[in-house]
Scaffold this motif. Structure first.
Motif, PDB file in Angstrom:
ATOM      1  N   GLN A 183       0.652  -1.090  -0.371  1.00  0.00           N
ATOM      2  CA  GLN A 183       0.040  -0.335  -0.080  1.00  0.00           C
ATOM      3  C   GLN A 183       1.003   1.243   0.216  1.00  0.00           C
ATOM      4  O   GLN A 183       0.443   1.877  -0.578  1.00  0.00           O
ATOM      5  CB  GLN A 183      -0.752   0.098   1.451  1.00  0.00           C
ATOM      6  CG  GLN A 183      -1.605   1.229   1.249  1.00  0.00           C
ATOM      7  CD  GLN A 183      -2.359   1.315   2.996  1.00  0.00           C
ATOM      8  OE1 GLN A 183      -1.086   1.258   3.651  1.00  0.00           O
ATOM      9  NE2 GLN A 183      -3.646   1.377   2.659  1.00  0.00           N
ATOM     10  N   GLY A 215      -2.839   2.045  -4.596  1.00  0.00           N
ATOM     11  CA  GLY A 215      -2.581   1.522  -3.426  1.00  0.00           C
ATOM     12  C   GLY A 215      -3.342   0.550  -3.260  1.00  0.00           C
ATOM     13  O   GLY A 215      -2.967  -0.219  -2.638  1.00  0.00           O
ATOM     14  N   ALA A 216      -4.697   1.298  -2.880  1.00  0.00           N
ATOM     15  CA  ALA A 216      -5.548   0.827  -2.461  1.00  0.00           C
ATOM     16  C   ALA A 216      -6.062  -1.181  -3.292  1.00  0.00           C
ATOM     17  O   ALA A 216      -5.717  -2.267  -2.549  1.00  0.00           O
ATOM     18  CB  ALA A 216      -6.904   1.520  -2.703  1.00  0.00           C
ATOM     19  N   LYS A 219      -2.643  -3.006  -2.575  1.00  0.00           N
ATOM     20  CA  LYS A 219      -2.833  -3.700  -1.319  1.00  0.00           C
ATOM     21  C   LYS A 219      -3.718  -4.842  -1.534  1.00  0.00           C
ATOM     22  O   LYS A 219      -3.498  -6.470  -0.846  1.00  0.00           O
ATOM     23  CB  LYS A 219      -3.521  -2.984  -0.045  1.00  0.00           C
ATOM     24  CG  LYS A 219      -3.267  -3.158   1.028  1.00  0.00           C
ATOM     25  CD  LYS A 219      -3.864  -2.326   2.610  1.00  0.00           C
ATOM     26  CE  LYS A 219      -3.889  -2.719   3.542  1.00  0.00           C
ATOM     27  NZ  LYS A 219      -4.410  -1.772   4.478  1.00  0.00           N
ATOM     28  N   GLN A 277     -11.145  -1.751   1.512  1.00  0.00           N
ATOM     29  CA  GLN A 277      -9.952  -1.434   1.037  1.00  0.00           C
ATOM     30  C   GLN A 277      -9.922   0.238   0.112  1.00  0.00           C
ATOM     31  O   GLN A 277      -8.440   1.443   0.321  1.00  0.00           O
ATOM     32  CB  GLN A 277      -9.267  -1.939   0.459  1.00  0.00           C
ATOM     33  CG  GLN A 277      -8.613  -2.590   0.889  1.00  0.00           C
ATOM     34  CD  GLN A 277      -7.342  -2.854   2.307  1.00  0.00           C
ATOM     35  OE1 GLN A 277      -7.504  -1.464   2.852  1.00  0.00           O
ATOM     36  NE2 GLN A 277      -7.583  -3.872   3.633  1.00  0.00           N
ATOM     37  N   THR A 281      -7.994   3.110   2.069  1.00  0.00           N
ATOM     38  CA  THR A 281      -7.056   3.588   2.000  1.00  0.00           C
ATOM     39  C   THR A 281      -7.292   5.192   1.308  1.00  0.00           C
ATOM     40  O   THR A 281      -6.019   5.705   1.667  1.00  0.00           O
ATOM     41  CB  THR A 281      -6.249   2.459   0.671  1.00  0.00           C
ATOM     42  OG1 THR A 281      -6.491   1.301   0.626  1.00  0.00           O
ATOM     43  CG2 THR A 281      -4.926   3.348   0.142  1.00  0.00           C
TER      44      THR A 281
END
Length: 302
Positions: A183, A215-216, A219, A277, A281
């Protein structure tokens, strides 16, 4: 102050993403150690799961485990984002041109995530058990019947001692290490690339918003298999000595899931996991950016 900023960012994000965490937990426990087609399917997909939970448990059930969830966010993100920012302040993450070093960011992100998980594990244990508890008609996994977070902590401590509160912590530390590294590194590099190449600069925080979405995705893909294992370890029943009845550890859990449910079971709940997420995020990392800017405004020397 870096630790406070990270913790507050996590709390702000956690409030909005908690309902999807409830759905994810239920879907990850559904059909535990049972082959496909040989168990009741109470939660077919995210909309159906939300409808089912509201129908049988009431709309408030979508915020089950909220109190320990927010404390978890405060502790875990306070530690991991605080450690990451401190390492950044010491110059351990960037090169001489102030660009993020991918490997350094990945390693520091993993270490920071693991450290945060160590401190936050008891809260995650309580949160998971509260989220899984439901009406008998739609129950999945072990039902712990805790009446609240304080009761859960008291019950676990009374039965298994202080060590019982850290049961499954090794799974949480590995999970958080993977999730944190993917992330933060994806966010930092993506945002930096956009800022350096004048992309998505129409608003001050637009690049942070886009980068946090990247990033989400990273991750969710990297995290979900370990997330399933962690949920199973936390929610299983234990014997008088505090040992898990279904799984003895990470490897045993992975082996039994593969044997009983197949490899696809490691991605159970990936839909609600992403839906959790993504906003989490985005809110977490945008809040983090906003609060860091506010911190600099209030204290230019920081």
């Amino acid at each position: 102050m870096d630790f406070v900023v990270g913790g507050l960012a996590g709390v702000g994000a956690g409030f909005f993403s908690n309902p999807f965490d409830v759905v994810k937990t239920r879907m990850q426990l559904q059909g535990e150690l049972r082959p496909r087609g040989q168990h009741a399917v109470h939660y077919r997909n995210v909309p159906h799961a939300i409808y089912t939970i509201i129908k049988h448990d009431g709309i408030a059930a979508l915020q089950k485990g909220l109190a320990p969830a927010l404390w978890f966010q405060l502790v875990v993100n306070g530690v991991r984002l605080g450690v990451y920012q401190t390492c950044d302040d010491f110059g351990w993450i960037r090169d001489e041109r102030n660009n993020t070093k991918f490997t350094n960011s990945l390693v520091v992100g993993a270490f920071a995530g693991m450290l945060g998980a160590l401190f936050g594990s008891p809260l995650q244990l309580v949160k998971t058990q509260l989220m899984s508890y439901s009406s008998e008609k739609i129950a999945v996994g072990t039902q712990h019947a805790h009446t609240g977070a304080f009761y859960a902590v008291k019950s676990i401590y009374k039965k298994n001692g202080i060590g019982g509160l850290w049961r499954g912590a090794h799974g949480m530390m590995l999970r958080n290490s993977i999730g944190s590294a993917s992330q933060i590194a994806a966010f930092a590099l993506c945002k930096e690339w956009m800022d350096n190449n004048n992309r998505f600069q129409q608003s001050k925080y637009l690049s942070a918003f886009v980068a946090s979405n990247v990033g989400a995705v990273m991750k969710t893909v990297a995290l979900t298999p370990m997330d399933v294992i962690m949920t199973r370890l936390y929610n299983q029943a234990v014997d008088a000595n505090g040992r898990g009845i279904l799984y003895s550890g990470i490897a045993d859990c992975a082996r039994k899931i593969t044997k009983s449910e197949g490899l696809l079971a490691f991605y159970k709940g990936i839909g609600p996991s992403y839906l959790r997420q993504a906003p989490h995020t985005v809110l977490l990392l945008v809040f983090w950016d906003v609060l860091k800017d506010l911190q600099k405004t209030l204290d230019p020397k920081s």
